[in-house]
Design an enzyme around this catalytic site. Structure first.
Site, PDB file in Angstrom:
ATOM      1  N   GLU A  67       0.865  -1.176   0.000  1.00  0.00           N
ATOM      2  CA  GLU A  67       0.000   0.000   0.000  1.00  0.00           C
ATOM      3  C   GLU A  67       0.900   1.224   0.000  1.00  0.00           C
ATOM      4  O   GLU A  67       1.556   1.514   1.003  1.00  0.00           O
ATOM      5  CB  GLU A  67      -0.875   0.044   1.252  1.00  0.00           C
ATOM      6  CG  GLU A  67      -2.050  -0.884   1.259  1.00  0.00           C
ATOM      7  CD  GLU A  67      -2.914  -0.632   2.499  1.00  0.00           C
ATOM      8  OE1 GLU A  67      -2.897   0.510   3.021  1.00  0.00           O
ATOM      9  OE2 GLU A  67      -3.568  -1.570   2.954  1.00  0.00           O
ATOM     10  N   ASP A  78      -5.937   8.364   9.854  1.00  0.00           N
ATOM     11  CA  ASP A  78      -4.574   8.032  10.245  1.00  0.00           C
ATOM     12  C   ASP A  78      -4.281   8.403  11.689  1.00  0.00           C
ATOM     13  O   ASP A  78      -4.658   9.475  12.164  1.00  0.00           O
ATOM     14  CB  ASP A  78      -3.574   8.760   9.333  1.00  0.00           C
ATOM     15  CG  ASP A  78      -3.712   8.339   7.883  1.00  0.00           C
ATOM     16  OD1 ASP A  78      -4.127   7.194   7.653  1.00  0.00           O
ATOM     17  OD2 ASP A  78      -3.412   9.156   6.993  1.00  0.00           O
TER      18      ASP A  78
END
Length: 290
Positions: A67, A78
């Site tokens: 990724e 995040d």
């Protein structure tokens, strides 16, 4: 303005017959009776050139698919480690063109190149332009944490034209209807977030991701991979026992920071730490079904 549904010569763009790269990977790994190891790093961290080396090192030490994170200044998913890495990448001058360089590096190293990006970045670049550039760089699929299938028509069409996988997210709070929608719209796999909230390392994992994988398969998904919170070899083995793939991010990103969490340059020992951690988690993934 050029019509994105036609070629430069004005001919309509048809649907690609390119097979799913992740689907082919899963089929191969089924023969080895093991799940896939999917590793995440943001492109450009700690700087563009070092990040390219880091992607190569991940593949050489056991990652099956990478990724490649597209750093974003206002992330919603995040955790602090990845946020700090993304900010460093932005400050170091990462650019979209460099992301395609990363895709080429991962493909040349022998792994499946994925990109994980907030949708606003793709929209600003141009959906058709991104799909075309991504395909020609050797890219396989896009993970879109903030794009829901209901609002993804433009991406679904572009990905079909260019033979790219579409990876949508589900969580333990997803209703059965939402799971079915994600399962139907996804190509390659469905990304099962092990818990609600942001990314980050965790000492333990609950039983909710196993139940989520089961529910997502019951809703029609052929392949389901689990991420968020998986950070050790033992956790990877645990998740790999029931999921098609194990996704690890923060634990890998963490290796490129100084011990006190400060920014890091091109110090070789940081890449050595990344290699050791990747190998350790890869052993956990490979032992999941033994």
């Amino acid at each position: 303005m050029m019509d994105s549904t036609v070629t430069t010569s004005g001919q309509p763009l048809g649907m690609s017959h390119r097979p799913s790269a992740m689907g082919e990977l899963f089929s191969r790994l089924d023969g080895e009776n093991r799940p896939a190891f999917i590793g995440y790093l943001p492109y450009g961290f700690p700087d563009p050139q070092t990040s390219l080396e880091a992607f190569r090192i991940m593949v050489e030490n056991g990652v099956d698919a990478v990724e490649i994170g597209l750093p974003y200044s206002d992330p919603v998913m995040d955790g602090p480690v990845i946020q700090a890495a993304a900010q460093t990448a932005i400050e170091s001058g990462e650019r979209m063109s460099g992301v395609f360089d990363a895709v080429r590096v991962v493909a040349a190293a022998g792994a499946v190149p994925l990109v994980m990006s907030y949708w606003n970045l793709i929209m600003n670049y141009g959906v058709e332009r991104f799909a075309d550039d991504f395909e020609h760089a050797g890219g396989a699929g896009l993970i879109t944490p903030d794009l829901i299938p209901d609002e993804a028509d433009e991406w679904v069409e572009a990905s079909q034209r260019h033979g790219l996988d579409r990876i949508f997210l589900v969580s333990p709070d997803s209703t059965d209807d939402r799971l079915a929608l994600a399962a139907h719209a996804s190509r390659g796999f469905v990304y099962a977030a092990s818990r609600m909230g942001v990314t980050g390392e965790r000492a333990t994992l609950s039983s909710s991701p196993e139940r989520l994988v089961e529910r997502t398969r019951q809703s029609g998904a052929e392949r389901v991979c689990v991420g968020i919170g998986v950070s050790t070899a033992s956790q990877a083995a645990q998740v790999g026992g029931y999921a098609d793939g194990v996704i690890v991010g923060s634990a890998l990103v963490h290796t490129l920071f100084d011990a006190d969490g400060g920014k890091v340059g091109v110090a070789p020992d940081r890449l050595d730490r990344l290699a050791r951690t990747t190998r350790d988690i890869a052993r956990g993934v490979r032992s999941a079904r033994s």
